[in-house]
Design an enzyme around this catalytic site. Structure first.
Site, short mmCIF file in Angstrom:
data_model
loop_
_atom_site.label_atom_id
_atom_site.label_comp_id
_atom_site.label_asym_id
_atom_site.label_seq_id
_atom_site.Cartn_x
_atom_site.Cartn_y
_atom_site.Cartn_z
CG ASP A 60 68.23 -28.47 58.19
OD1 ASP A 60 68.71 -28.69 59.32
OD2 ASP A 60 68.18 -29.31 57.28
CG ASN A 62 65.15 -30.81 66.33
OD1 ASN A 62 64.65 -29.75 65.94
ND2 ASN A 62 65.72 -31.65 65.49
C1 IPE Z 1 64.07 -29.72 60.92
O1 IPE Z 1 65.43 -29.91 60.82
C2 IPE Z 1 63.72 -29.16 62.27
C3 IPE Z 1 64.18 -27.80 62.49
C4 IPE Z 1 64.86 -27.05 61.67
C5 IPE Z 1 63.80 -27.24 63.76
P1 IPE Z 1 66.12 -31.29 61.22
O2 IPE Z 1 67.56 -31.14 60.93
O3 IPE Z 1 65.73 -31.68 62.58
O4 IPE Z 1 65.41 -32.30 60.19
P2 IPE Z 1 65.92 -33.66 59.55
O5 IPE Z 1 66.47 -34.49 60.68
O6 IPE Z 1 66.96 -33.30 58.57
O7 IPE Z 1 64.71 -34.22 58.90
C1 IPE Z 2 68.88 -26.69 62.36
O1 IPE Z 2 70.18 -27.05 62.09
C2 IPE Z 2 68.65 -26.35 63.82
C3 IPE Z 2 67.84 -27.33 64.56
C4 IPE Z 2 67.23 -28.36 64.04
C5 IPE Z 2 67.71 -27.14 65.99
P1 IPE Z 2 70.70 -28.51 62.31
O2 IPE Z 2 71.22 -28.61 63.69
O3 IPE Z 2 69.68 -29.51 61.93
O4 IPE Z 2 71.91 -28.54 61.28
P2 IPE Z 2 72.34 -29.76 60.37
O5 IPE Z 2 71.13 -30.14 59.56
O6 IPE Z 2 72.78 -30.85 61.29
O7 IPE Z 2 73.43 -29.19 59.54
MG MG Z 3 69.23 -30.47 60.21
#
Ligand code: IPE
Ligand code: IPE
Ligand code: MG
Length: 246
Positions: free
Chosen positions: A26, A74
């Site tokens: 993340d 996602n």
């Molecule tokens: C969790 O991250 C899912 C992945 C890293 C694949 P998200 O960014 O989707 O989670 P939330 O929205 O912060 O809970």
């Molecule tokens: C994790 O990074 C990757 C996926 C969930 C696909 P994010 O895209 O959630 O990055 P932030 O949390 O918005 O910074």
């Molecule tokens: Mg995220």
């Protein structure tokens, strides 16, 4: 489960890594935003970070590394971001196939594969085929993965077996685990979430029952082997009681 008591007092076992480490990848979007780049640039750097951390895990003797790369939630993201992530995943799996053959690495995709683009599905089939030939370090990539989705699917598959004659009272925790995407993989001892959020976001709900959680503000694209060492050191300081008394 190995007794880690000795690890707290030093000795040869002091830095032994856990057998299975899980990571929620993340912080890619925020990493890019801070640099004035599109969120997708963060995903590209994040996939390089995964490559580095997977190699490091293999080198220090971790047996399983499971990463959360795309959740069942996602899909809510803007279409162009989802498309770019899928493209990066295809590119990654494509390149990983060569590495797997060269370094004899097993790779498994956990999640609802049928819901992924056809190109990715074909690559998943190919990685499964290669993995069957090797023993050793295994990288699990959770794609279109949701912990609740996994549990519901397991329950449905179990119900189908009961309908086919399996005795309902036969099912215990170990048998139920065999219906999950993670069948045959031991539970992770350590779960790491970079990116500053302190939540599980529907990851490995069953498997994390007794995992040690480690949260850090470091964003995934900035994550390094040194950060992983810090998490492992913290893991060794934990007192794992499993509900008992020490
Ligand atoms: C969790 O991250 C899912 C992945 C890293 C694949 P998200 O960014 O989707 O989670 P939330 O929205 O912060 O809970
Ligand atoms: C994790 O990074 C990757 C996926 C969930 C696909 P994010 O895209 O959630 O990055 P932030 O949390 O918005 O910074
Ligand atoms: Mg995220």
């Amino acid at each position: 489960m190995a007794d880690t008591t000795d690890n707290k007092t030093g000795g040869a076992e002091a830095y032994a890594p856990p057998r299975h480490i899980a990571i929620i990848l993340d912080g890619n979007g925020r990493w890019a935003k801070r640099r004035g780049l599109p969120r997708t640039a963060g995903h590209a750097v994040g996939s390089e970070t995964f490559r580095k951390i997977a190699t490091y895990c293999k080198n220090i003797g971790v047996e399983y590394l499971t990463v959360y790369a795309f959740s069942t939630e996602n899909w809510k993201r803007p279409e162009d971001e989802v498309r770019t992530i899928m493209r990066l995943l295809s590119k990654y799996l494509h390149e990983a196939i060569d590495t797997m053959e060269r370094d004899h690495i097993k790779m498994k995709v956990l999640g609802n594969v049928a819901g992924l683009p056809e190109e990715l599905q074909a690559l998943v089939r190919k990685t499964d085929e290669i993995s069957a030939r090797y023993e050793g370090f295994q990288a699990n990539i959770c794609l279109n993965y949701g912990g609740r989705d996994e549990l519901v699917r397991a329950a449905m598959r179990y119900a189908a077996d009961v309908k086919d004659g399996r005795a309902p009272e036969e099912i215990g925790e170990a048998e139920f685990g065999n219906y999950l995407y993670s069948a045959g993989i031991p539970d992770p001892e350590l779960l790491i979430r970079p990116g500053g959020e302190v939540r599980i976001s529907n990851f490995l709900l069953w498997q994390c029952a007794y995992s040690e959680f480690y949260f850090t503000d470091v964003l995934w694209p900035d994550f390094t082997p040194e950060e992983l060492d810090k998490a492992i050191a913290e893991y060794h300081r934990r007192d794992r009681r499993y509900g008992g008394v020490k």
